[in-house]
Design an enzyme around this catalytic site. Structure first.
Site, PDB file in Angstrom:
ATOM      1  CD  GLU A  57     -24.736  63.334  25.088  1.00 44.10           C
ATOM      2  OE1 GLU A  57     -25.242  62.342  25.671  1.00 44.10           O
ATOM      3  OE2 GLU A  57     -24.267  64.308  25.689  1.00 44.10           O
ATOM      4  CB  ALA A 144     -33.450  69.968  31.236  1.00 46.96           C
ATOM      5  CB  SER A 147     -30.845  61.481  33.421  1.00 50.05           C
ATOM      6  OG  SER A 147     -30.254  61.016  32.283  1.00 50.05           O
ATOM      7  CG  ASP A 193     -29.780  58.755  30.463  1.00 49.23           C
ATOM      8  OD1 ASP A 193     -28.631  59.104  30.114  1.00 49.23           O
ATOM      9  OD2 ASP A 193     -30.807  59.039  29.814  1.00 49.23           O
TER      10      ASP A 193
END
Ligand code: GLA
Length: 402
Positions: A57, A144, A147, A193
Site C-alpha cells: 500500500e 471505499a 477502485s 488500480d
C-alpha cells in the site's frame, strides 16, 4: 484514486450482506435498462472489476511492489455503436448523462469527466475510436478504497474497444487510464488500480512491479477467502492527504539520491535514517518495509502459506497506521475485530486509507460466521452498519456478451 464524484456506485451502505451474489444481478439489470431505453438488446455488454489490495500500500507511486486482487464487484456497460462520432452514456446512478463528440473532447462535469478523459487518453495514444451509446451501472461502493474509478475507466475503455476493435493490450490500456487520472483529472495516483482492473485473473492475485509494469500471477492459498469489510465511513480531503504523502516520499528519495524509494534497501535506510526529519523517516520506513513485505507475501502465497501471508498483512496494517498515518479509528477497530475472530489469518486496511474498507484473509469454511460476527461487533462499537463482501478473485476488464 478511488474518488469518483458523489453518487457514483451504490446507494448509502446500510445493510449487512454476507454474500453480494444475492444482490440484484447487474447483468440482467443492465440488459433490461438498455432495452427499455433503446428498444432493442445491447450489441455488447462489457464490465471491469474493482480491486482489493492484499499488501503493497502506497508503494506504487514509489516504483515499488503491489499485490492486488480484482474482485467480483464491477462497473457494467451495455452499449451499441453509433455512426456519428458521439458518445452518449446514461449512468443509473446519475440523472445527467455523459454526452460529447469524439471530434472535440473538452472538459465536462462530474462523473462524465472519467468518460471524456478515457476517450481523450485513448485518442492521444493513437487508438481510432468509434462513437457508442449505452447504459452504465456499478455495484462497487464509492470512496471505499475498492477502485470504483479505475473500474469506471477500464469499463469505458472496454466499451470503446468493443465498437472499435483494436488490439487490446491490458497494460497499455491501464496506462491510458492512469493518464486520464493524472492529466485529465489532475490526480497524482499510481498505476496499481488500473493495472489490476485490466489484468486481473480468476482465482489469483497479481504481484506487480510498478517500475517496469511486469507482473506475476499468484494463487490464493487453498481454502482461504478474502473478506472485504467496509467500515461505512468516508473521509473528505483524501486527495490532499494523498498528495502530501507523495511529496513526502519524494523528499525522502531525494535525500537518498535515488529516483524513488524503491531503490533504498532496508540496510541503507537503517544506516542513514537518523539524518531524516522524524516524519519523513516514518513515511520512508513504511514504503521500504512494505516493499519487502509485499515480496515476502507473494512468496508465502506461492507456497500456499496462509499463516505467513496473514502475519505480513497485519504487519502492513501497523505500518500504515503508525508510520504512514493513513488509517482511521474505524479501520483500526475493524482490523482488530477481524484479527481476533477464529479462522482469520490476518487483516489490514486496504486502498488509499482514511476510511473505506479493510480486507481479511479467512479460512473458507468459517467465512459466513466470520462475516456475521465482525459485523455485529463493529456495529456495537461504532453504531454504523458495515457492509461485508466475501470476494472471489476475478478477471480484468472483459467483454461479457456480444
Ligand atoms: C489509491 C491510488 C493507488 C494507490 C493506493 C494506495 O488507491 O489510486 O494508486 O496509491 O491508493 O496504495
Amino acid at each position: 484514486m478511488n474518488n469518483p464524484p458523489p453518487g457514483f456506485g451504490n446507494s448509502p451502505i446500510n445493510t449487512t450482506n454476507t454474500d453480494h451474489k444475492t444482490m440484484p444481478i447487474p447483468h440482467q439489470r443492465i440488459t433490461t435498462e438498455f432495452q427499455n431505453r433503446f428498444g432493442e438488446s445491447p450489441a455488447f455488454i462489457v464490465r471491469a472489476p474493482g480491486r482489493v489490495n492484499l499488501i503493497g500500500e502506497h508503494t506504487d507511486y514509489n516504483d515499488g511492489f503491489v499485490l492486488p486482487v480484482a474482485i467480483d464487484l464491477f462497473t457494467w456497460i451495455a452499449l451499441r455503436p453509433r455512426n456519428d462520432g458521439r458518445v452518449h452514456v446514461h449512468s443509473l446512478d446519475f440523472s445527467q448523462p455523459a454526452d460529447f463528440s469524439l471530434g472535440e473532447i473538452c472538459h465536462g462535469e462530474g462523473w462524465e469527466e472519467y468518460v471524456r478523459g478515457v476517450a481523450w487518453a485513448l485518442q492521444g495514444k493513437g487508438y481510432p475510436l468509434r462513437g457508442w451509446e449505452g447504459v452504465l451501472v456499478s455495484d462497487i461502493p464509492m470512496g471505499a478504497g475498492l477502485s470504483s474509478s479505475a473500474a469506471l475507466e477500464l469499463s469505458v475503455a472496454r466499451a470503446f474497444w468493443a465498437v472499435s476493435r483494436w488490439d487490446w493490450q491490458p497494460t497499455e490500456i491501464a496506462l491510458s487510464a492512469k493518464k486520464t487520472e493524472n492529466e485529465w483529472l489532475g490526480l497524482q495516483t499510481g498505476i496499481m488500480d488500473q493495472m489490476i482492473s485490466a489484468n486481473g485473473k480468476d482465482g489469483h492475485a497479481l504481484l506487480i512491479d510498478c517500475r517496469d509494469l511486469s507482473s506475476r500471477l499468484v494463487p490464493l492459498p487453498d481454502d482461504t477467502a478474502i473478506v472485504v469489510l467496509d467500515t461505512a465511513t468516508r473521509r473528505g480531503l483524501v486527495d490532499s492527504a494523498y498528495n502530501e504523502r507523495v511529496s513526502q516520499c519524494k523528499i525522502a528519495s531525494n535525500f537518498f539520491g535515488v529516483p524513488a524509494l524503491r531503490d533504498v534497501s532496508l540496510k541503507v535506510f537503517e544506516a542513514r535514517s537518523g539524518e531524516l526529519e522524524p516524519l519523513i523517516q516514518r513515511r520512508a520506513r513504511h514504503v521500504i518495509t512494505e516493499n519487502a513485505r509485499t515480496l515476502q507475501a507473494a512468496e508465502a502465497m506461492q507456497a500456499g502459506d496462509a499463516i505467513t501471508l496473514g502475519q505480513l498483512m497485519h504487519a502492513g496494517h501497523i505500518s500504515l497506521r503508525d508510520d504512514y498515518e493513513v488509517s482511521s479509528e474505524e479501520l483500526n477497530l475493524m482490523v482488530n475485530i477481524a484479527q481476533s475472530q477464529p479462522g482469520c489469518f490476518g487483516a489490514r486496511m486496504t486502498g488509499g486509507g482514511f476510511g473505506g474498507c479493510a480486507a481479511a484473509l479467512v479460512q473458507k469454511q468459517v467465512t459466513p460466521v466470520f462475516a456475521g460476527e465482525v459485523a455485529v461487533i463493529y456495529k456495537k462499537h461504532i453504531g454504523l452498519q458495515p457492509h461485508v463482501y466475501i470476494c472471489h478473485p476475478t478477471n480484468g476488464a472483459e467483454l461479457v456478451e456480444e
